[in-house]
Design a protein around this motif. Sequence first.
Motif, mmCIF file in Angstrom:
data_model
loop_
_atom_site.group_PDB
_atom_site.id
_atom_site.type_symbol
_atom_site.label_atom_id
_atom_site.label_comp_id
_atom_site.label_asym_id
_atom_site.label_seq_id
_atom_site.Cartn_x
_atom_site.Cartn_y
_atom_site.Cartn_z
ATOM 1 N N HIS A 201 -2.354 1.714 -4.884
ATOM 2 C CA HIS A 201 -2.582 2.423 -3.635
ATOM 3 C C HIS A 201 -1.440 2.133 -2.664
ATOM 4 O O HIS A 201 -1.487 2.476 -1.507
ATOM 5 N N ASP A 202 -0.405 1.493 -3.216
ATOM 6 C CA ASP A 202 0.724 1.097 -2.391
ATOM 7 C C ASP A 202 1.840 2.125 -2.553
ATOM 8 O O ASP A 202 2.532 2.174 -3.567
ATOM 9 N N LEU A 203 2.005 2.964 -1.555
ATOM 10 C CA LEU A 203 2.989 4.042 -1.686
ATOM 11 C C LEU A 203 4.420 3.503 -1.661
ATOM 12 O O LEU A 203 5.338 4.150 -2.160
ATOM 13 N N GLY A 204 4.602 2.307 -1.116
ATOM 14 C CA GLY A 204 5.919 1.686 -1.169
ATOM 15 C C GLY A 204 6.323 1.428 -2.617
ATOM 16 O O GLY A 204 7.459 1.695 -3.030
ATOM 17 N N LEU A 242 -2.566 9.809 3.348
ATOM 18 C CA LEU A 242 -2.108 8.559 2.724
ATOM 19 C C LEU A 242 -0.714 8.191 3.230
ATOM 20 O O LEU A 242 -0.424 7.043 3.558
ATOM 21 N N LEU A 243 0.160 9.200 3.280
ATOM 22 C CA LEU A 243 1.534 8.938 3.715
ATOM 23 C C LEU A 243 1.557 8.503 5.184
ATOM 24 O O LEU A 243 2.316 7.613 5.564
ATOM 25 N N VAL A 246 0.937 4.793 5.958
ATOM 26 C CA VAL A 246 1.924 3.773 5.594
ATOM 27 C C VAL A 246 2.688 3.343 6.847
ATOM 28 O O VAL A 246 3.143 4.192 7.599
ATOM 29 N N THR A 248 5.481 2.639 9.258
ATOM 30 C CA THR A 248 6.862 3.098 9.312
ATOM 31 C C THR A 248 7.518 2.496 10.546
ATOM 32 O O THR A 248 6.911 2.510 11.618
ATOM 33 N N LEU A 254 -0.614 3.430 13.476
ATOM 34 C CA LEU A 254 -0.894 3.958 12.147
ATOM 35 C C LEU A 254 -1.982 4.996 12.265
ATOM 36 O O LEU A 254 -2.951 4.838 12.997
ATOM 37 N N GLU A 256 -5.018 6.656 10.530
ATOM 38 C CA GLU A 256 -5.885 6.427 9.381
ATOM 39 C C GLU A 256 -6.663 7.682 9.058
ATOM 40 O O GLU A 256 -6.764 8.593 9.890
#
Lengths: 310, 274
Positions: A201-204, A242-243, A246, A248, A254, A256
């Motif tokens: 679930h970690d887009l990084g 989702l993006l 993250v 930034t 953030l 949600e």
Amino acid sequence: MSLLEVQDLTVRFRTEEGPVLAVDEASFSVATREVVALVGESGCGKSVTALALTDLLPRNASVAGAIQLNGVRPSPRARGRDIAYIFQEPMTSLNPVLTVGRQIGEVLKRHQGASSRARIIELLELVGIPLPGRRIGEYPHQLSGGMRQRVMIAMAVACRPKLLVADEPTTALDVTVQAGILDVLRNLRDEIGTALLLITHDLGVVADIADRVVVMYAGRVIEQAGVHRLFAHPTHPYTRGLLDAVPTPGRPVLKEIPGRVPVMRATSDACTFADRCWRVTEQCRSVRPVLEPGPAGHPARCWHPLGGKE
Amino acid sequence: MTVRRILRNPLAMLGLVVVFVATVAALLAEFVAPFPFDQVNFSEPLRPPSGTHIFGTDSIGRDQLSRAIFGLRASVTVGLLSVALSLAVGVPLGLLAGFYGFLDPLVSRLTDTALAFPFLVLAVGLAAILGPSLSTAVIAIGIAQIPAVVRVMRSETLRLRGMDFVAAAVAGGAGDATVLLRHILPNAVSALIVQATVAIPGAIIGEAVLSFLGLGVRPPTPSLGVMLADAQTFVRDGPWMAVFPGLTIVVLTLALNLLGDGLRDALDPRESRR
């Protein structure tokens, strides 16, 4: 021709609280040497999908749909040989009473009939463990979490599987250790040609390593695209959410996604994301969206995809 | 780690030393005992403890210390063999019951039934069939201890079955046999060791009880139970005949229990962060 082909995979669980539909007609594929990320919040059916590949689900699960690896359905005998797994918890995934060398040797013996010290050391080197000659005789409690995860990877690739399934392989690790593990996974593709199905679930992590992304939500595949296209043109509102979630640099707040993933009891004639979506309309609640190419050209399961004419 | 924790525990060390001395004495009884166990001396019957006969003599002048040392041999033999028997039967049953859910009700109900059976009734029944002997004692006590082993092994299997490394082994293609013998059993060893250290003193007392009742070791072979039985008639004239064999049993079982407690503390994972 893709290596792994999953067609209309449906997984139901019988539980004491009634039936649960964990995966609802999920279809995707993984090509040889490809890194595919399976993305979504907890409870979206990612791990269940992965376990279903070699029939590892508990007995109260019923699985429908077609799974083919190189054109044949993988049997339980494919476990560890054709499809290997890495799990989330390196701290507890190694047997505490066996040395690292014996655990790797066990896998080699099981699938290749023989193991040798040289081969085990070679594997430890492959996953970037320093001083493999010494580590081979150590017990899991003598290793750090990152080292243990490397050992898990060494065990998983011991028999050169065609597909490596990594279920949240870096979630339990520090960020610096995480980067090292991702390097190892990347190298594996280059050195032994293993395809990787990465569940996260970690887009990084996704941006770092994946070629293609499959987004799941509440058991359904809702969007899939090449990694660059997905990050540049998210089409499904959930992907967008989702993006946005993250962190930034330069964006202090953030965003949600309100609400949480629903537990699906049965397949429904609605978009499963409807209750959390800011673009929801009556159509979303009454007609099940289909996975079809959206405005950006890649498939998304949404009646009101982003990026089109507003 | 474990060894160091035992060394630092004075009570466990005391237990270990006593058990070690008793075991060596039992094994080397011929060399350690001051007199042969069956040497009769009619000129010195029922002598109280003295420099020559530290534990005194019995009604026909046999040295009680020597008889007690030879008697330890029966105690140690029964203690070890009966526990070995109960492990040999109980461990596989517990593994299967814990791992294969469909076997669990059968094995567990059999275990409950066996636990409901009084130990002495079982022993008397076996002695009637097999005839009183050391092997009868071993078999009767061993059978009586199987249920406890099954329960420990079953609960350990249930616990370990859900561990990540077992799931990882299955995902790596390990079959049931590999999972049971390579992953579950080795991780249950510490629980089994603790169980054994509790069972051995129980077995030693069991041997004394059976021999006392004439169902175990038969005279003239000495056993602490036989000595106690012989002492009954002379409790008034020679109380030392009963006191010293009794004390020997007490000291030996106490030492084993202290050692067992120390081992339990040392092997308990919850204590390992100390």
